[in-house]
Design an enzyme around this catalytic site. Structure first.
Site, PDB file in Angstrom:
ATOM      1  N   PRO A   2       0.799  -1.326   0.207  1.00 53.29           N
ATOM      2  CA  PRO A   2       0.128  -0.076  -0.201  1.00 53.29           C
ATOM      3  C   PRO A   2       0.916   1.110  -0.105  1.00 53.29           C
ATOM      4  O   PRO A   2       1.535   1.463   0.818  1.00 53.29           O
ATOM      5  CB  PRO A   2      -0.906  -0.070   1.538  1.00 53.29           C
ATOM      6  N   GLU A   3       0.668   1.883  -1.113  1.00 51.64           N
ATOM      7  CA  GLU A   3       1.368   3.248  -0.967  1.00 51.64           C
ATOM      8  C   GLU A   3       0.081   4.249  -1.022  1.00 51.64           C
ATOM      9  O   GLU A   3      -1.032   3.902  -0.797  1.00 51.64           O
ATOM     10  CB  GLU A   3       2.153   3.491  -2.274  1.00 51.64           C
ATOM     11  N   LYS A  61       1.058   7.714   3.508  1.00 49.80           N
ATOM     12  CA  LYS A  61       0.732   6.333   3.719  1.00 49.80           C
ATOM     13  C   LYS A  61       0.112   6.321   5.274  1.00 49.80           C
ATOM     14  O   LYS A  61      -0.269   5.156   5.543  1.00 49.80           O
ATOM     15  CB  LYS A  61       1.907   5.455   3.649  1.00 49.80           C
ATOM     16  N   ARG A 266      16.187  -3.166  -2.556  1.00 51.06           N
ATOM     17  CA  ARG A 266      15.085  -3.462  -3.055  1.00 51.06           C
ATOM     18  C   ARG A 266      15.326  -3.486  -4.526  1.00 51.06           C
ATOM     19  O   ARG A 266      16.248  -2.957  -5.010  1.00 51.06           O
ATOM     20  CB  ARG A 266      13.949  -2.494  -2.590  1.00 51.06           C
TER      21      ARG A 266
END
Length: 280
Positions: A2-3, A61, A266
DNA sequence: CTGTGGTCCTGTATGC
DNA sequence: TGCATACAGGACCACA
């Protein structure tokens, strides 16, 4: 993951079902998601009972559900957090962590597989929780001063993607929308932020705002059941991603295969032709 | 102050 | 088949 668009989708979903509702009994099924409540899970449950929700709010967020007494239930979805609203008798999934009974016979359930997310009570936090005060305004905030964000970005010597992901500069951008914004603006993720011209930084922020606006219109990005709205439905924006997750597939602008590289521990997805590294 | 890297978590996918 | 390892990554914190 979720962003901003996913959290805003959740906020809108919650607004229609919890605003004006009173909290009855609260059950904490796993202590970890309430770890920020130092008095412990039992105190967390007891202190929420009897309060009435006002309209949910968001910065970046972070999501918070103000109470009409001036406090707020602060939430962060982390990697895999979800809010679900179901009838009190409905079966709950195995990753259900906290259950808030509501006065209309429904339950607000916080579900989180990986438990990077969490809930806490923010005293006096209805307007802006103190825990969120260090988070920069996001690109959807009407009070955002974009030129001051541009200036802050251009004072940093690290790679531009690291700065985009720094939630104290501007918030709401995570790994997916960072890669999408950089692809749209034709900027390499490791370009030193202080060596980007102001107009390129403005273009990058514009791209970020555009891509997140489009994602929000699509109900958010989802690859699996880890992100769903309050009714358990996935968004479908992943079908229109240009960079993220497209390793080996042709760039939609020039046809060059998208490359996947490690950056900041990442994955970063880039077009090696459209997003050239800075020289020197 | 800035910058960097480790840590928390669990489920899924992959390798031997 | 079974076990080990890699991977997903947002926020925070310790440390240089």
């Amino acid at each position: 993951m979720p962003e901003l668009p996913e959290v805003e989708t959740v906020r809108r979903g919650l607004a229609s079902v919890v605003t004006g509702r009173r909290v009855d009994a609260v059950r904490v099924l796993h202590p970890r998601p309430v770890r920020r409540h130092l008095a412990g899970p039992d105190d967390f449950a007891a202190t929420l009972a009897g309060r009435r929700f006002a309209e949910p709010r968001r910065r970046g967020k972070y999501l918070w559900l103000p109470f009409d007494d001036g406090d707020a239930l602060l939430a962060h979805l982390g990697m895999s957090g979800q809010f679900r609203v179901d009838a009190a008798g409905a079966e709950a999934g195995r990753h259900t962590r906290v259950v808030l009974g509501l006065d209309d016979g429904n339950e607000l359930r916080f579900v989180d597989q990986r438990m990077f997310g969490g809930l806490s009570l923010s005293p006096g936090g209805a307007d802006l929780p103190s825990e969120v005060a260090h988070i920069g305004r996001d690109l959807f905030d009407p009070d955002l001063d974009q030129e001051s964000v541009v200036a802050r970005i251009r004072r940093r010597g690290s790679g531009i993607k690291r700065v985009l992901l720094d939630q104290t500069v501007t918030s709401g951008i995570g790994n997916i929308y960072a890669d999408e914004s950089l692809w749209r603006a034709g900027v390499h993720y490791d370009h030193p932020a202080d060596r980007l011209a102001p107009r390129r930084v403005r273009a990058l922020l514009g791209a970020a705002r555009d891509v997140m606006t489009e994602a929000l219109a699509a109900g958010g990005t989802s690859f699996d059941a880890l992100y769903v709205n309050v009714n358990g439905e996935s968004g479908y924006f992943d079908r229109t991603l240009d960079a993220y997750g497209r390793e080996g597939q042709p760039c939609r602008r020039c046809g060059t295969p998208i490359r996947r590289e490690r950056f900041m521990n990442r994955s970063s997805f880039t077009c090696p032709r459209c997003q050239r590294p800075a020289r020197g």
